[in-house]
Design a protein around this motif. Structure first.
Motif: not given
Length: 190
Positions: A105-120
């Motif tokens: 899994v490659v990611v960059t710049g996640l930014g602000q937390s959200s419910a969807v991001l937390s679940e991911w």
């Protein structure tokens, strides 16, 4: 076992074998732009590896689109790339990760937390997926393809990714400003 039952089992086995033959890799690079709200691309490498870039904002459309292009028996994505953790790219990936095991899994710049991001993030932890934080200039390889990160932006600008296979290349870009585009051109990225 009755003869008619053996015939039925033989027919089903033959049909499954034919489907498996039709769905085997054809030695070519395929980019499937999944129809739905937001951005999502499923890449099939010539060797049959599958890479998901983003996920769009419609989870059902993404899962259906992936299912249309993966062999029916495959429940694994060799790599998942998230170019921006916003509502146009992330919700579909959450649904895909609930259904398919992810390799890299490659990611960059996640930014602000959200419910969807937390679940991911929770799904990645549960699956034990290998998370790589991408930076501009990095290259990673999956299925004989080279992925170069041209821009590893913030949550607002996203990642710009160049995919190379032999003499073929493609650039996948999230929202990109004219200045960023010119910087990529000036550095020979495209």
């Amino acid at each position: 076992m009755p003869a008619h039952r053996r015939v039925q089992i033989g027919i089903v086995a033959a049909l499954l074998a034919i489907i498996a033959l039709v769905q085997r890799p054809d030695g070519r690079l395929h980019l499937f732009f999944i129809e739905g709200a937001g951005d999502a691309v499923l890449i099939q490498a010539p060797n049959g590896s599958h890479i998901l870039v983003d996920g769009g904002s419609d989870p059902a459309a993404l899962v259906s689109g992936i299912g249309a292009h993966l062999p029916f028996w495959k429940r694994h994505l060799d790599a998942v790339v998230l170019t921006s953790a916003d509502r146009a790219h992330l919700p579909g990936q959450v649904a895909a990760l609930a259904r398919y095991q992810a390799g890299l899994v490659v990611v960059t710049g996640l930014g602000q937390s959200s419910a969807v991001l937390s679940e991911w993030q929770r799904q990645l932890r549960v699956a034990g997926a290998a998370l790589k934080v991408g930076e501009a200039g990095q290259t990673f390889r999956v299925g004989g393809l080279a992925f170069q990160i041209l821009v590893a932006g913030t949550a607002g600008s996203g990642m710009v990714l160049r995919i190379e296979y032999g003499r073929t290349s493609a650039v996948l870009a999230h929202t990109i400003s004219p200045a960023m585009e010119q910087a990529i051109i000036d550095t020979g990225g495209v």
